[in-house]
Every structure is written in C-alpha cells, then in structure tokens.
Design a protein around this motif. Structure first.
Motif, PDB file in Angstrom:
ATOM      1  N   ASP A 110      -1.242  20.436  16.199  1.00 52.81           N
ATOM      2  CA  ASP A 110      -0.936  20.993  14.863  1.00 52.81           C
ATOM      3  C   ASP A 110       0.197  20.256  14.153  1.00 52.81           C
ATOM      4  OD1 ASP A 110      -2.898  22.942  15.227  1.00 52.81           O
ATOM      5  OD2 ASP A 110      -1.488  24.310  16.197  1.00 52.81           O
ATOM      6  N   LYS A 111       0.533  19.042  14.610  1.00 56.26           N
ATOM      7  CA  LYS A 111       1.535  18.235  13.918  1.00 56.26           C
ATOM      8  C   LYS A 111       0.857  17.233  12.998  1.00 56.26           C
ATOM      9  CE  LYS A 111       5.266  18.689  17.284  1.00 56.26           C
ATOM     10  NZ  LYS A 111       6.231  17.969  18.155  1.00 56.26           N
ATOM     11  N   ALA A 112       1.652  16.624  12.100  1.00 51.55           N
ATOM     12  CA  ALA A 112       1.081  15.739  11.086  1.00 51.55           C
ATOM     13  C   ALA A 112       0.508  14.463  11.682  1.00 51.55           C
ATOM     14  CB  ALA A 112       2.156  15.387  10.057  1.00 51.55           C
ATOM     15  N   SER A 113       1.021  14.019  12.809  1.00 55.08           N
ATOM     16  CA  SER A 113       0.550  12.775  13.405  1.00 55.08           C
ATOM     17  C   SER A 113      -0.936  12.845  13.725  1.00 55.08           C
ATOM     18  CB  SER A 113       1.330  12.475  14.686  1.00 55.08           C
ATOM     19  OG  SER A 113       0.779  11.369  15.356  1.00 55.08           O
ATOM     20  N   GLN A 114      -1.642  11.739  13.471  1.00 54.42           N
ATOM     21  CA  GLN A 114      -3.071  11.692  13.790  1.00 54.42           C
ATOM     22  C   GLN A 114      -3.304  11.462  15.285  1.00 54.42           C
ATOM     23  OE1 GLN A 114      -5.358   8.105  13.231  1.00 54.42           O
ATOM     24  NE2 GLN A 114      -3.631   7.107  12.195  1.00 54.42           N
ATOM     25  N   TYR A 115      -2.279  11.039  16.019  1.00 55.61           N
ATOM     26  CA  TYR A 115      -2.433  10.701  17.433  1.00 55.61           C
ATOM     27  C   TYR A 115      -2.163  11.945  18.285  1.00 55.61           C
ATOM     28  CZ  TYR A 115      -2.300   6.055  15.451  1.00 55.61           C
ATOM     29  OH  TYR A 115      -2.579   4.942  14.696  1.00 55.61           O
TER      30      TYR A 115
ATOM     31  N   ASN B 296      -7.130  16.732  16.564  1.00 61.84           N
ATOM     32  CA  ASN B 296      -6.447  17.960  16.977  1.00 61.84           C
ATOM     33  C   ASN B 296      -7.310  18.784  17.929  1.00 61.84           C
ATOM     34  OD1 ASN B 296      -3.856  19.362  16.482  1.00 61.84           O
ATOM     35  ND2 ASN B 296      -5.176  21.060  15.873  1.00 61.84           N
ATOM     36  N   ASP B 297      -8.645  18.590  17.850  1.00 63.21           N
ATOM     37  CA  ASP B 297      -9.540  19.302  18.771  1.00 63.21           C
ATOM     38  C   ASP B 297      -9.279  18.909  20.223  1.00 63.21           C
ATOM     39  OD1 ASP B 297     -10.685  20.502  16.584  1.00 63.21           O
ATOM     40  OD2 ASP B 297     -12.444  19.198  16.531  1.00 63.21           O
ATOM     41  N   LEU B 298      -8.765  17.705  20.428  1.00 62.53           N
ATOM     42  CA  LEU B 298      -8.459  17.265  21.792  1.00 62.53           C
ATOM     43  C   LEU B 298      -7.432  18.181  22.441  1.00 62.53           C
ATOM     44  CD1 LEU B 298      -8.232  13.403  21.290  1.00 62.53           C
ATOM     45  CD2 LEU B 298      -9.720  14.543  22.950  1.00 62.53           C
ATOM     46  N   THR B 299      -6.475  18.646  21.668  1.00 59.62           N
ATOM     47  CA  THR B 299      -5.378  19.430  22.238  1.00 59.62           C
ATOM     48  C   THR B 299      -5.829  20.806  22.713  1.00 59.62           C
ATOM     49  OG1 THR B 299      -4.715  20.286  20.067  1.00 59.62           O
ATOM     50  CG2 THR B 299      -3.702  18.224  20.788  1.00 59.62           C
TER      51      THR B 299
END
Length: 693
Positions: free
Chosen positions: A228-233, A265-268
């Motif tokens: 849920d952070k701005a980073s794409q990674y 973000n789905d990875l997390t």
C-alpha cells in the motif's frame, strides 16, 4: 562366484542352520550391504555421524513449557539437558541427558539423574518427540521449535582503501567453518519456504543460498514490504510493473496454474512461499541461456549472473565490465558504486548482496564476503552504506550453508558427568531378539527397523526356506516405521482444490500411508535432502505429473476445463488413480479388493498377502491407514493421524458412512488395534495390496 562353507560338523539340522547362516552373509556381501547391528549398540554402523552442532529448542503446551538444549557430536552422540517450567512458575532445574542419533534420524535420550526418556526423530534438525516420560509425568507427540540465536554483529570496519581489480564471479565455498543458523525473518518462519526456495534455485542451476541472499537484499525476506505504499516495487523480490507484465504474459502463454496479478501490490497479499513461483518465472525469463551454458560447463550459475538476471534484466550482463553508469536512473536507484568511479559493475552489485547477507545472517555467503568492509559515505546528497572489497580485511565470520558441513565455533559446554550406573530406574531391560532379529545378527530385540535394515531383511528372507518366509515377512510388517501426517510440510495449491499456501498434512493420510507402504517394500525416499519426509516428496512427484499432464491435454486441443478434469481432478491425491499413479511412478503396482467384515475373511484372504511380503493400505470411508497385521484382538494398523477407534456404520447408507471413527491426535497411531468386534460393525471402502514391479 561360489559360496565357501566350513566342513560339515554335527547333525543334519546343525549343518542346514550353518548353511543358511552362511548364505545370509553371502547375500549381504553380494549386495554390498553393511552387516546390520542393533540400533542401540554403542559404535554400531547404524549411528549417524558427521555434523556437530549445539542448539536450543522449546515446546509450549499452554500449561507448561519444556526447554531442550542439545549438543550433537561427530560420532552421532547426543548430550545436553532439559528443563520444565509450569505455567505461572519459575523454570525448573536442568536435567542432564545422553543418547545417540541413528542414520534414520531417530534418537533416544536418557536422563542420567532423574530417569527421563525421550524417543523421536531429528529429521530436519528439529526434535519431534513421539514419547517423553520421567518419574512424574509423560507426554506424547511433542514438536519442538528451534530457538534462533542472535546473529553476531559484523566487526567495525577500518577506513576504506582502493579496491584491486575485480576478481572472477564467485559462488559459496566449501572450505572453513560453516553455519546454518537462520535469523528471525518473516519468510523463514514459513515451513514451506526453504524447500520451495531450493526448487527455484535448481530451476536456474544455482545454489539456494544465492537466491536466499539476493531476496534478503531486496526485502529482508519480508513478503509484505511496500504494501500500500507509493513505490511500484513490491514484495519479496521487489517486483516492478514491467516485470509483472512479463510474468503475467508467461503465465497466460503457457497456461500455468498460477493466478494472474493485476498490480504489484497484489504480491503483498501472498505468502513468501507463494511469491517464489513468480520470482522463479522472472529469473527464468532473464537467464538468457546463461544457466544452461553454466550447467554444460560443469558449474553452477554465479551470484553475479543470477542477480544481473533479476536486477539488470539479463544474466548476460554479468559478463560486462559495467552494468550502469552515473547519470542513469538505474545508477541513482541502486547505490552500489563502491570504488566511486561513476559505474556500477556486476561484481559491485553482487557485493551489495553479499554485504547485506553478512549483516542480517551474521555469516559470509562466500569467501569474497569475508573481505568486504561496510563503509558509509554520501551518495547523491544522502548517506549510504557501501561494501568495499579489501583483501587484507577479514570479518572473521563463518561461511553460511543451508547444509553446514562443519560446526560454527561455539564456547565449550560443560555437562554433568553421568553416574557410574547410568541406566534409569524406569528403563525396561533389552528384550530378546525375535527370529528375524537373529537372522539380522541383532543381539537384542529391535521393534522398529530403519529403511536400510528393511531392505537387507527382505533380501535375507528371500534365501530362507519357503516354510520360514511367511513368519519372517509377518514380523517385518510389524517393524516398518510409522509416519505421522500431522507434521507434513506440503502447502496447498488452489489448482488442486486446496487452500492456497495452507498446510495440508491433515488431509494427506493417503500419501503418508503410501510412504509407509513403499518403505515396507524396500523403496526409499529418493530426495531426503529437499524432502525430509517421504510423503512430501510423493506429493511433489504427483504435482509434477499432473502439471505436465495438464499441459499435454491443452496441447492436444482440450479446453481448460477438460484438461483440468483429466489431470488435477483425475489424479488428485485422494483419488485411487492419484495415489495409485504415485505408487506406479515409485516402482510399485497395486490391486484393489473390497473387504468383507468377518475375521475369517481377513485371516484367510488378506493375511496371506502380508505373509508373502506385500504391503497393504486401506480406506475406512474418509481415512486411509497402513495394515500392519492381525492378532487375537483384531487388526493392527499404522494410523498416520493418531490413535483411532472404529465406530459402527453398517446400519447407515453407503453415502453416510464416511467419517465414522474417533481420533485421538494426542496419541501416536503406531500399532493401533481395531478389535474384531469393531471390524465386524464397520463397512470399509477398499484395501489395496501393493507390491514392487
């Protein structure tokens, strides 16, 4: 080759006995097998030698906590102590223990002062105690958790010096002291993570330590990082949008049984173990043949090659002098320029992996890691940590290995010396050897054989007179080790109809019973290093078969639904075709019978199969066990879930008979007896007679 015998002496029966004894030894020699010895005999070849370590473990029942300190010696000896702490009270005294670790990973520990006794398995390096007792109380089926020591901090680094020319790419070395101690990082708390990590590493021809190391740099092994952070990674491997697009295309193109993710973000939302499937695809897409060329050359893929594949987009970049240079976005995003020459080289990138690994694990990934000095300095206006190579610097830390070959140096431990007579009061005297034990040259009764001993015993029985074999095979049935399904490490897959990532041991009675059956036939676990429990290997084997069959059916023109039905549906582990295919792939065949309920049927129709060395597994409508034998009381089974009692189901319709049994999971299911009365009142589903091809 002829068998040499001594001149005949004595009567005819004595001559026959000597001849069979010599023939038994001849069979062992011809097979290249060691002479088996009693499992408890000091110095016997059944003792597991090699590793040396000192570890602490804990088991908490909620009412009491048991602490266990073990020290393993190179000769297979075990020493240490245990202590008990009741809830709300202080920890009790340390009671000294001594014992031995056997080649099948079973062990027995005996208290030298208070009559305590532990019996269980050390598979995977963690004690699973089937039975504990002392003079005050007893426990069964205890699984200890290993306590991880705090990782030592790297030594303070002296001032940086200019680095020499970069050496060739390196991989973890074999020399020097090793450690396998793991820090308390999120991914390492998942029981299936390291076995799956090994598979990922094997898929690109590299060492599992290398994959572990670069993931440690990317995320500190936190699968939810940047959620849920701005980073794409995001996630374990810090996968970005472009990388995820490539992964999704690969999944769709090859119709893989993986979920296509909409955003990084789905990875997390996935566990670390689940994320490894996506990281594996990412690595395979960017090896560019480097891994195959390395394998053809007789080496593993290096850290530089693997990390350039993951970070740089191509493993081939490892062959270049420079990866990225000052002024590029990649240079700014990846502060790795240790020698401050305006370029990030593949080796500098790999050194960053090495340095972070040493920091988190308190050990060196390879020999080069030993000479990296942590050095802080400004980089584009911010303080950053770099790892500068200096051959004169030595951090003094051991090499890391997931399979350590030598011990981490530890302070010497002093344990109380045992009394002159160390036999505890409640320890039963050794029993007399039975007929099979005597043929195996055991000097005391051995109720459970190792796999190697079973294999030898089957060959020995073959050369006995026909009239003696039935009794010997029935004895051998009783000595096959019991397996518990409740500690299996396999994790569920949605494509198999299981909850994704959840432990599935509770529904693996089928393959756990199959593992016991195969061991009884002398068929061993082909890969105990990656799958310490045979049944987990069998599940992995089944998955590889159904995955491949699904792809074959799709290529043949079937729809996805039809292909699923013909693979995952048809060969599920709970289906006869599923566990039957696993038995077939392991070199066994089976025939299915539909049993009657009378004692006469079991003794006349099933016991002969056991008496000729076949193995039997059976279903009681919803649960599968291994049939060990029968006696005056009833059927003797090895129940993989726990102690069980059959309930009456003959008055019910066939569709309502499932689950009509009681289980006590707190007691081992080894040698469970189902009375003849309960057998007569319980309609069983089927039994399978299994034999080697």
């Amino acid at each position: 080759m002829t068998l040499q015998q001594r001149p005949a002496e004595g009567g005819f029966l004595e001559q026959v006995e000597r001849g069979l004894d010599g023939l038994t030894d001849f069979v062992r020699d011809a097979l290249g097998l060691e002479q088996p010895k009693p499992a408890k005999a000091p110095g016997a070849p059944s003792v597991k030698t090699g590793q040396t370590w000192t570890r602490d473990f804990k088991h908490d029942t909620g009412q009491l906590t048991m602490h266990l300190h073990l020290k393993r010696g190179p000769d297979g000896s075990l020493g240490g102590y245990y202590a008990v702490q009741p809830k709300g009270k202080s920890r009790g005294q340390n009671w000294p223990l001594t014992g031995k670790l056997l080649k099948d990973d079973t062990f027995t520990l005996v208290g030298t002062q208070n009559g305590a006794r532990f019996a269980g398995s050390l598979r995977g390096g963690v004690p699973r105690v089937s039975e504990f007792k002392n003079r005050k109380f007893a426990l069964q089926d205890i699984t200890f958790a290993r306590l991880t020591p705090a990782a030592p901090k790297p030594q303070a680094a002296p001032k940086p010096q200019p680095a020499p020319a970069q050496p060739a790419a390196s991989t973890p070395q074999a020399g020097g002291p090793h450690t396998g101690a793991l820090p308390d990082l999120p991914a390492l708390r998942e029981p299936g993570f390291l076995p799956r990590l090994r598979q990922v590493a094997a898929s690109v021809n590299t060492m599992p330590e290398i994959v572990l190391a670069f993931l440690n740099l990317e995320s500190s092994l936190n699968p939810a990082i940047n959620k849920d952070k701005a980073s794409q990674y995001k996630g374990l491997g810090q996968i970005g949008r472009d990388a995820l697009t490539d992964i999704n295309l690969h999944i769709n193109k090859h119709k893989l049984p993986l979920k296509v993710l909409n955003t990084t973000n789905d990875l997390t939302a996935l566990s670390a173990t689940q994320q490894l499937a996506y990281i594996e695809i990412h690595l395979q897409l960017h090896m560019r043949g480097v891994d195959k060329n390395a394998k053809a050359a007789g080496r593993t893929t290096s850290l530089e090659e693997v990390y350039m594949g993951h970070l740089g987009g191509s493993a081939k970049y490892a062959q270049n002098d420079v990866w990225v240079s000052q002024g590029s976005a990649a240079y700014s995003q990846n502060p790795m320029d240790a020698d401050q020459d305006g370029h990030n080289t593949p080796v500098e990138a790999a050194d960053t992996v090495r340095g972070k690994f040493t920091k988190n694990f308190g050990a060196n990934l390879d020999e080069r890691s030993r000479h990296l000095k942590p050095t802080k300095r400004k980089f584009e206006g911010r303080m950053q940590l770099f790892y500068v190579y200096d051959p004169k610097h030595d951090n003094g830390l051991p090499l890391f290995s997931l399979d350590p070959v030598s011990p981490t140096p530890v302070p010497p431990q002093e344990f109380p010396k045992p009394p002159a007579t160390p036999v505890p009061e409640d320890q039963e005297p050794a029993s007399e050897p039975d007929a099979l034990d005597r043929l195996m040259k055991f000097k005391e009764g051995t109720p459970e054989y190792t796999f190697q001993q079973i294999r030898v015993a089957r060959e020995v029985i073959k050369v006995q007179p026909q009239s003696a074999r039935a009794e010997l095979y029935l004895i051998l049935q009783e000595k096959t080790p019991h397996h518990s399904q409740r500690n299996n490490l396999s994790l569920g897959r949605e494509v198999d109809g299981d909850k994704q990532g959840a432990r599935i041991g509770s529904i693996m009675c089928n393959l756990t019973s199959a593992a016991m059956v195969l061991e009884q036939l002398g068929i061993e676990n082909p890969d105990p290093e990656h799958f310490p429990q045979f049944e987990d290997y069998l599940e992995d084997l089944r998955r590889k078969f159904v995955d491949a069959r699904y792809q074959e059916l799709l290529k043949a023109g079937l729809s996805q639904k039809k292909a699923w039905q013909g693979s995952y549906g048809r060969f599920h582990r709970t289906m006869q075709e599923g566990w039957g295919k696993v038995l077939e792939l392991m070199g066994a065949t089976h025939s299915v019978l539909y049993p009657r309920r009378t004692r006469q049927y079991w003794e006349e129709s099933v016991k002969p199969a056991l008496a000729q060395g076949d193995a039997v597994m059976m279903s009681i409508n919803g649960h599968i066990v291994r049939l060990q034998g029968m006696n005056e009381k009833g059927l003797i089974v090895d129940d993989p879930y726990g102690r069980s009692v059959l309930q009456k189901n003959t008055h019910l319709k066939p569709e309502d008979r499932a689950g009509r049994y009681d289980h006590n999971a707190k007691e081992s299911g080894n040698d469970t007896v189902w009375t003849w009365k309960s057998v007569e009142e319980h309609a069983m589903l089927w039994l399978a007679v299994v034999r080697k091809k």
